[in-house]
Design an enzyme around this catalytic site. Structure first.
Site, PDB file in Angstrom:
ATOM      1  N   ASP A   1      31.087 -10.476  64.936  1.00  0.00           N
ATOM      2  CA  ASP A   1      29.634 -10.289  64.999  1.00  0.00           C
ATOM      3  C   ASP A   1      29.265  -8.816  65.169  1.00  0.00           C
ATOM      4  O   ASP A   1      28.095  -8.485  65.349  1.00  0.00           O
ATOM      5  CB  ASP A   1      28.975 -11.177  66.078  1.00  0.00           C
ATOM      6  CG  ASP A   1      29.500 -10.928  67.465  1.00  0.00           C
ATOM      7  OD1 ASP A   1      30.387 -10.075  67.644  1.00  0.00           O
ATOM      8  OD2 ASP A   1      29.006 -11.604  68.393  1.00  0.00           O
TER       9      ASP A   1
ATOM     10  N   GLY B   1      28.045  -7.495  81.974  1.00  0.00           N
ATOM     11  CA  GLY B   1      27.813  -8.946  82.004  1.00  0.00           C
ATOM     12  C   GLY B   1      29.031  -9.714  81.507  1.00  0.00           C
ATOM     13  O   GLY B   1      29.059 -10.940  81.568  1.00  0.00           O
TER      14      GLY B   1
ATOM     15  N   SER C   1      35.059 -12.941  71.856  1.00  0.00           N
ATOM     16  CA  SER C   1      34.681 -11.740  71.110  1.00  0.00           C
ATOM     17  C   SER C   1      35.743 -10.636  71.151  1.00  0.00           C
ATOM     18  O   SER C   1      36.855 -10.842  70.701  1.00  0.00           O
ATOM     19  CB  SER C   1      33.344 -11.266  71.670  1.00  0.00           C
ATOM     20  OG  SER C   1      32.855 -10.175  70.978  1.00  0.00           O
TER      21      SER C   1
ATOM     22  N   ARG D   1      25.295   0.511  84.827  1.00  0.00           N
ATOM     23  CA  ARG D   1      24.854  -0.886  84.942  1.00  0.00           C
ATOM     24  C   ARG D   1      26.079  -1.787  85.111  1.00  0.00           C
ATOM     25  O   ARG D   1      27.176  -1.443  84.643  1.00  0.00           O
ATOM     26  CB  ARG D   1      24.038  -1.329  83.713  1.00  0.00           C
ATOM     27  CG  ARG D   1      24.751  -1.134  82.399  1.00  0.00           C
ATOM     28  CD  ARG D   1      23.974  -1.701  81.234  1.00  0.00           C
ATOM     29  NE  ARG D   1      24.133  -3.141  81.127  1.00  0.00           N
ATOM     30  CZ  ARG D   1      25.194  -3.746  80.591  1.00  0.00           C
ATOM     31  NH1 ARG D   1      26.213  -3.051  80.109  1.00  0.00           N
ATOM     32  NH2 ARG D   1      25.249  -5.053  80.532  1.00  0.00           N
ATOM     33  N   PRO D   2      25.884  -2.923  85.805  1.00  0.00           N
ATOM     34  CA  PRO D   2      27.012  -3.845  85.916  1.00  0.00           C
ATOM     35  C   PRO D   2      27.219  -4.543  84.581  1.00  0.00           C
ATOM     36  O   PRO D   2      26.246  -4.953  83.939  1.00  0.00           O
ATOM     37  CB  PRO D   2      26.548  -4.842  86.984  1.00  0.00           C
ATOM     38  CG  PRO D   2      25.065  -4.749  87.016  1.00  0.00           C
ATOM     39  CD  PRO D   2      24.662  -3.409  86.475  1.00  0.00           C
TER      40      PRO D   2
ATOM     41  N   ASP E   1      34.836  -6.867  65.177  1.00  0.00           N
ATOM     42  CA  ASP E   1      35.391  -7.239  66.483  1.00  0.00           C
ATOM     43  C   ASP E   1      36.024  -8.632  66.356  1.00  0.00           C
ATOM     44  O   ASP E   1      36.076  -9.211  65.262  1.00  0.00           O
ATOM     45  CB  ASP E   1      34.337  -7.154  67.602  1.00  0.00           C
ATOM     46  CG  ASP E   1      33.355  -8.299  67.567  1.00  0.00           C
ATOM     47  OD1 ASP E   1      33.160  -8.892  66.487  1.00  0.00           O
ATOM     48  OD2 ASP E   1      32.761  -8.618  68.620  1.00  0.00           O
TER      49      ASP E   1
ATOM     50  N   ASP F   1      35.312 -11.708  66.972  1.00  0.00           N
ATOM     51  CA  ASP F   1      34.631 -12.889  66.428  1.00  0.00           C
ATOM     52  C   ASP F   1      33.690 -12.509  65.279  1.00  0.00           C
ATOM     53  O   ASP F   1      32.867 -13.320  64.853  1.00  0.00           O
ATOM     54  CB  ASP F   1      33.888 -13.676  67.517  1.00  0.00           C
ATOM     55  CG  ASP F   1      32.813 -12.860  68.197  1.00  0.00           C
ATOM     56  OD1 ASP F   1      32.867 -11.619  68.101  1.00  0.00           O
ATOM     57  OD2 ASP F   1      31.916 -13.455  68.821  1.00  0.00           O
TER      58      ASP F   1
ATOM     59  N   ALA G   1      24.453  -0.053  70.051  1.00  0.00           N
ATOM     60  CA  ALA G   1      25.266   1.067  69.569  1.00  0.00           C
ATOM     61  C   ALA G   1      26.665   0.592  69.169  1.00  0.00           C
ATOM     62  O   ALA G   1      27.288   1.147  68.270  1.00  0.00           O
ATOM     63  CB  ALA G   1      25.352   2.137  70.644  1.00  0.00           C
TER      64      ALA G   1
HETATM   65  P1  NG1 Z   1      28.429  -5.897  78.851  1.00  0.00           P
HETATM   66  O1  NG1 Z   1      29.824  -6.224  79.259  1.00  0.00           O
HETATM   67  O2  NG1 Z   1      27.324  -6.620  79.593  1.00  0.00           O
HETATM   68  O3  NG1 Z   1      28.238  -4.406  78.792  1.00  0.00           O
HETATM   69  C1  NG1 Z   1      29.070  -6.114  76.255  1.00  0.00           C
HETATM   70  C2  NG1 Z   1      28.366  -5.102  75.386  1.00  0.00           C
HETATM   71  C3  NG1 Z   1      27.026  -5.685  74.987  1.00  0.00           C
HETATM   72  C4  NG1 Z   1      27.169  -7.041  74.311  1.00  0.00           C
HETATM   73  C5  NG1 Z   1      28.061  -7.953  75.127  1.00  0.00           C
HETATM   74  C6  NG1 Z   1      28.401  -9.243  74.443  1.00  0.00           C
HETATM   75  C7  NG1 Z   1      28.376  -2.654  75.555  1.00  0.00           C
HETATM   76  C8  NG1 Z   1      28.117  -1.461  76.394  1.00  0.00           C
HETATM   77  N1  NG1 Z   1      28.131  -3.845  76.116  1.00  0.00           N
HETATM   78  O4  NG1 Z   1      28.248  -6.407  77.357  1.00  0.00           O
HETATM   79  O5  NG1 Z   1      26.364  -4.769  74.179  1.00  0.00           O
HETATM   80  O6  NG1 Z   1      27.632  -6.882  72.993  1.00  0.00           O
HETATM   81  O7  NG1 Z   1      29.292  -7.303  75.511  1.00  0.00           O
HETATM   82  O8  NG1 Z   1      29.507  -9.199  73.613  1.00  0.00           O
HETATM   83  O9  NG1 Z   1      28.781  -2.505  74.403  1.00  0.00           O
HETATM   84 ZN    ZN Z   2      31.688 -10.264  69.202  1.00  0.00          ZN
END
Ligand code: NG1
Ligand code: ZN
Length: 546
Positions: free
Chosen positions: A281, A502, A65, A499-500, A277, A279, A372
């Site tokens: 999406d 992902g 992505s 938040r952590p 972005d 990819d 957002a």
């Molecule tokens: P993480 O890294 O968990 O914040 C980010 C985006 C998610 C989601 C994922 C997948 C923010 C704050 N977080 O996740 O909304 O799009 O990547 O691509 O934009």
């Molecule tokens: Zn993406």
């Protein structure tokens, strides 16, 4: 016991060399491309098992992505184009991290727990983005698919949402559309042309849109699609991958987080621009006003525009369908207030990650969900689709009702209901602006965003942060939430949470307040609290300003 000897022999060609522990996160696995060979092979295997279990076509998408070009990643796509079921995320993590000699044991465990009949046929479709590492990694995933006796089709270079669309087509007997990239272009362009048919007076100026393709797959696919749009949208494409680097100083994530225009695009005051972005999406819009001020129209503004349009059509059609909007904690406070108080729509907050928003949105007749950052779509329930279709065909309905129903029908055909889709969202936004005769400035003026700031903090182990209430409050480490609460109190119209991530090894901090200076300060102070209480590493966070 299944005969997994052949699969085991093939797996030896893709060994787990580095022993890096990975987690199937918000969007599958994501890390440095060189660490992913064995993960790809095993995700190919998992896709084959998932296909046997669901007796459906499953998708494997190779992409990272918005991450930098050196990274890569993989995620599985479930039968109706949704994200992989959570129960299987755990299997994915176990498989990806297994020692060589444990691989067969884990495959056996999944086969037994899920009661998978190995003789059942399987079919997996594969897609990839334009990263230099993606071709080889997708071939490794195909090796994994073949190792468990599954058939496959390699769709090659596709956007993430195109692959989701293709999976959904395969599993709905092509009711959703034809399972090919051409089928996707045909379905979307037909709906777009139908919608814009009613706007004959648009000048070329109105039809003009500047697109930043993030030097990625979206640029390539938009070029392919352009002819299908019959000049009803005039696109100038920038960052099309011929010169710059993927996601580098451009793309939707850069624009949203930095709150500034991407490099490589020429913008005049008032011109409508958008960024995809890596990819494709996600999409965000933006423009410069006559005082050279940058204005961002993010996922929240997109959700508001689409919801307004849908509610107006439902009123005209006299159709009583419940519309709800699903957001995350990152949604700007002004958008939530506008939707609830002015538009009187139900708003829900889900955890970050599309699957959470998608599941919540499925509970309504029409569920509009957007993060957002610009990732989102609209879901129409079966019942809602049926009611709209019946109204289109109802001879007793008024002309105005039937016309509104047709517009709704084309909207649901244009929107990619499987997942957020930059191309599809962009076309819907363009159609709505055309139909409403609205400029980007008028759209922007629907409500005013509260100034906000997003920053990252490096900590030794981001898992020490645990959250609740759709990630809006931290329950650990002790004292962190209290510290945030007392900082938030010092500013007006303020809100902050942590938040952590992902997808990255960081803790994310979000703050909003009455002024940009205050949002920046609040974000900084909260970052310091995270740094002190959650095991910050490296230098202390510095204040970030535009
Ligand atoms: P993480 O890294 O968990 O914040 C980010 C985006 C998610 C989601 C994922 C997948 C923010 C704050 N977080 O996740 O909304 O799009 O990547 O691509 O934009
Ligand atoms: Zn993406």
């Amino acid at each position: 016991m299944a005969d997994l000897e052949g699969a085991f022999q093939m797996s030896l060609l893709h060994p787990n060399l580095k022993g890096v522990i990975l987690q199937y996160g918000t969007a599958g696995f994501r890390t440095k491309a060189e660490e992913l060979d064995h993960v790809m092979f095993r995700m190919g295997q998992l896709a084959a098992l998932r296909s046997k279990k669901t007796k459906s076509t499953i998708g494997v998408m190779v992409t990272a992505s918005h991450n930098p070009e050196e990274d890569n990643g993989v995620k599985l796509v479930d039968p109706l184009g949704e994200m992989l079921a959570s129960a299987w995320e755990e299997y994915a993590t176990q498989l990806a991290n297994a020692e060589e000699n444990q691989l067969t044991v884990i495959l056996e465990k999944i086969i037994q727990e899920e009661k998978i009949e190995m003789h059942i046929g399987a079919f997996v479709v594969v897609g990839r983005d334009t990263r230099p590492s993606s071709l080889k990694l997708s071939q490794t995933a195909i090796d994994g698919i073949i190792s468990l006796g599954s058939k496959h089709k390699d769709y090659g270079l596709v956007t993430t949402p195109q692959l989701h669309y293709i999976v959904c087509c395969h599993n709905t007997n092509q009711m959703y559309g034809t399972a090919s990239v051409e089928g996707y272009y045909e379905k979307l362009s037909k709906a777009f042309l139908e919608l814009t048919k009613q706007t004959p007076n648009r000048t070329d100026d109105h039809k003009h849109l500047k697109v930043d393709g993030a030097n990625g797959i979206g640029a390539l696919k938009l070029k392919e699609m352009e002819n299908y749009l019959q000049k009803k949208l005039l696109i100038s494409l920038y960052n099309d991958g011929t010169a710059g680097k993927l996601n580098h100083l451009c793309g939707a994530d850069y624009v949203k987080v930095q709150q500034k225009r991407p490099e490589g695009i020429r913008m005049m005051a008032g011109e409508r621009c958008c960024s995809y972005d890596g990819d494709a999406d996600r999409v965000v819009y933006y423009y410069y006003d006559s005082a050279s001020l940058f204005h961002l129209l993010d996922g929240d503004k997109i959700a508001t525009l689409i919801t307004t349009f849908l509610k107006e059509l439902l009123t005209k059609a006299d159709l009583h369908l419940q519309v709800a909007v699903v957001q995350t904690a990152y949604a700007n406070g002004s958008s939530t207030r506008y939707l609830e108080e002015t538009m009187k729509v139900e708003v829900h907050c889900a955890k970050t990650g599309v699957k959470h928003l998608h599941h919540k949105a499925q509970q309504f007749d029409i569920g509009v969900y957007f993060e957002a950052n610009g990732h989102g779509t609209v879901l129409f329930s079966k019942d809602a689709q049926k009611k709209i279709q019946q109204l289109v065909e109802n001879q007793n309905a008024s002309k105005e009702q039937i016309n509104a129903a047709k517009l709704l029908m084309n909207t649901l055909n244009l929107i990619n209901q499987t997942v957020g889709d930059a191309i599809s969202d962009m076309l819907l936004i363009e159609a709505i602006l055309a139909l409403k005769g609205m400029t980007v400035q008028q759209w922007d003026a629907i409500y005013t965003d509260l100034p906000n700031r997003q920053v990252k903090v490096k900590v030794a182990d981001r898992r020490v942060i645990d959250t609740t209430d759709a990630e809006r409050r931290a329950v650990s480490p002790p004292g962190l939430q209290e510290a945030i609460d007392s900082l938030v109190q010092k500013y007006s119209l303020s809100r902050a949470f942590v938040r952590p991530s992902g997808t990255e090894d960081v803790v994310r901090v979000y703050a909003e307040a009455d002024t940009q200076t205050n949002a920046d300060l609040l974000a900084h102070k909260v970052s310091l609290a995270v740094y002190k209480l959650a095991g910050g590493v490296g230098e202390e966070p510095k204040v970030v300003r535009s």
